[in-house]
Each structure stands twice: as C-alpha cells, then as structure tokens.
Design an enzyme around this catalytic site. Structure first.
Site, PDB file in Angstrom:
ATOM      1  N   VAL A 178       0.813  -1.214   0.000  1.00  0.00           N
ATOM      2  CA  VAL A 178       0.000   0.000   0.000  1.00  0.00           C
ATOM      3  C   VAL A 178       0.849   1.268   0.000  1.00  0.00           C
ATOM      4  O   VAL A 178       0.318   2.372  -0.153  1.00  0.00           O
ATOM      5  CB  VAL A 178      -0.970   0.029   1.197  1.00  0.00           C
TER       6      VAL A 178
ATOM      7  N   ASN B   6      -7.744  -2.024   5.315  1.00  0.00           N
ATOM      8  CA  ASN B   6      -7.501  -2.742   6.567  1.00  0.00           C
ATOM      9  C   ASN B   6      -6.022  -2.886   6.926  1.00  0.00           C
ATOM     10  O   ASN B   6      -5.688  -3.050   8.094  1.00  0.00           O
ATOM     11  CB  ASN B   6      -8.140  -4.140   6.468  1.00  0.00           C
TER      12      ASN B   6
ATOM     13  N   TYR C 260       0.871   5.037  16.209  1.00  0.00           N
ATOM     14  CA  TYR C 260      -0.346   4.306  15.875  1.00  0.00           C
ATOM     15  C   TYR C 260      -1.581   5.181  16.092  1.00  0.00           C
ATOM     16  O   TYR C 260      -2.481   5.241  15.240  1.00  0.00           O
ATOM     17  CB  TYR C 260      -0.423   3.039  16.725  1.00  0.00           C
ATOM     18  N   ALA C 261      -1.628   5.882  17.221  1.00  0.00           N
ATOM     19  CA  ALA C 261      -2.765   6.748  17.521  1.00  0.00           C
ATOM     20  C   ALA C 261      -2.892   7.859  16.482  1.00  0.00           C
ATOM     21  O   ALA C 261      -3.998   8.186  16.029  1.00  0.00           O
ATOM     22  CB  ALA C 261      -2.629   7.338  18.920  1.00  0.00           C
TER      23      ALA C 261
ATOM     24  N   SER D 184      -1.839   7.798  13.386  1.00  0.00           N
ATOM     25  CA  SER D 184      -2.277   7.236  12.103  1.00  0.00           C
ATOM     26  C   SER D 184      -3.760   6.930  12.114  1.00  0.00           C
ATOM     27  O   SER D 184      -4.471   7.222  11.144  1.00  0.00           O
ATOM     28  CB  SER D 184      -1.466   5.971  11.778  1.00  0.00           C
TER      29      SER D 184
END
Length: 245
Positions: free
Chosen positions: A60, A86, A151-152, A154
């Site tokens: 991706v 996903n 992560y948060a 993103s």
C-alpha cells in the site's frame, strides 16, 4: 445478502481481521474478493477454499503499483464496489524512545497507505456513481494510548480522512459512502505479542467482559459494505465491546 455480486478489495487480507473479512465477503456471495497483502503466504489456501477469492501481492506504500492494480481489476471485473482499507502495523514505544524510522513506518502504512488506495479507487467509484469505502481505525485513534503515539496519530488521521471523504465523494450526485470501524482489543496475531496481564486488564475493562474476535469486526464491515447501510456515511463505528463508554 449485503455484498452479493459486488467486487470487493480488502488490504491486509492475508491474515487476521483482513482474512476474516475476505472470507465473510466470499461467504456472503460477493462476485469477487481481492485480498491484497505484502506476502502471498496464505493466498493459495484462501483461493482453494473460496472460488470467489483472489490473492494479489500489493504494497500500500507503492502508488504506481496501486494505480496499475486498480486499472487491472476494473478492466477485468468492470468495477470495484467495495474497498476495505484494513492493512496496518504497530511499532510501539514511548515517545522519547520512538525512532523516526518507527514513526515513518507506521504512518506510511496505516495513514498514507489508506490515502494511496483511496486516491486511485475512489474516482472509479465516483465514475460509476456508487461504492462503499470502509477504513480501519481504532479506539486508540479516538482516545489515545500510552506508547502508541505513531499508531494513535495514524488511526486518528484515518478518522479525519473518513469524514472528509464522505463529503468529497458524495458530490455531484455520486453515492460513494465512506465510513470507519474503530475496533477495541481483538484477538489477532497482532495481539499475540501483548502481555497476558495487559489483555486481562483490557478484558476486565470491557463492558461485555471479553476481548473481541475477528468475526466481530467482519460483521461490522460487512454491514457498512452493503446496501443495508445505504444511508450511513461519514460515521465511525466503535466495535469495542464497551471498552470506552
């Protein structure tokens, strides 16, 4: 059935939640489900079990490859009706210990990867006048979490893009819907590395008293993919068992 006769693309579809979504779409009678992943390790098994599943190696992060993939799939099947963004990764650490490489790696896949896939597939949906895009966010993208700045960020960005695209892709009469699912703690290969005491804590803090299963997320995604959610767009569906109420 909600995805019957539709052409669906699921990134990160080779394992975990993505694979469960692929298998559920196939069982629901999708015309074709294209599972993309960076490895073809599980594709043969998935294709053998489901005649309407095809594996496709795709990164991706590679916009040129995504453009070629989109043209190939539309040329072969006539359209892409459903896109499930996903694919995702984690590289957790406290901010003072987080490397720039780990920051970039997570943002490039979890956020820019969603942008890349949608940039090429959404216009095809708009040309047709219909489509459903489901982005995978997280409760962490809504509430934050210690040690997961990358992560948060993103997953919070995914929420913002979801709301923006719901407005952008419905212009000029196109019925292209964009929604996000925000899972709580789900039993997947990604959570296998989480200490059991942390999982026990999450379970005890969840109103329904258990961790989620991949099927719980697949059920929500299938609902958002099909015509039973025809009047739902720009929404963030929390599937966390009441972890955050």
């Amino acid at each position: 059935m909600s995805v019957k006769d539709l052409v669906c693309v699921v990134t990160g579809g080779g394992r975990g939640i993505g694979r469960t979504i692929v298998e559920q779409f196939a069982a629901e009678g999708a015309k074709m489900v294209i599972a993309t992943d960076v490895s073809d390790a599980t594709f043969a098994e998935m294709e053998k079990a489901n005649s309407n599943v095809r594996g496709y190696v795709l990164d991706v992060q590679n916009s040129e490859a995504i453009a070629a993939f989109t043209d190939e799939m539309v040329g072969q099947f006539g359209s892409i009706d459903v896109l499930v963004n996903n694919a995702g990764v984690t590289r957790d650490n406290l901010i003072q210990k987080m490397s720039e490489e780990d920051w970039d790696f997570v943002l490039n896949i979890n956020l820019k990867g969603v942008f890349n896939m949608t940039k090429y597939i959404a216009p095809k949906m708009m040309e047709k006048g219909a489509g459903s895009i489901i982005n995978m966010s997280s409760v962490v993208g809504v509430y934050g979490n210690v040690g997961q700045s990358n992560y948060a960020a993103s997953k919070g960005g995914v929420i913002s893009m979801t709301k923006t695209w719901a407005k952008e892709f419905a212009r000029k009469g196109a019925r292209v819907r964009v929604n996000a699912v925000a899972p709580g703690f789900i039993r997947t290969p990604m959570t296998d590395a989480v200490p059991q005491k942390v999982l026990d804590l999450m379970e005890s803090n969840t109103a329904l008293g258990r961790l989620g299963e991949p099927e719980d997320i697949a059920n929500a995604v299938t609902f958002l993919a099909g015509d039973k959610s025809a009047f739902v767009t720009g929404q963030i569906l929390g599937v966390d068992g009441g972890l955050k109420i």
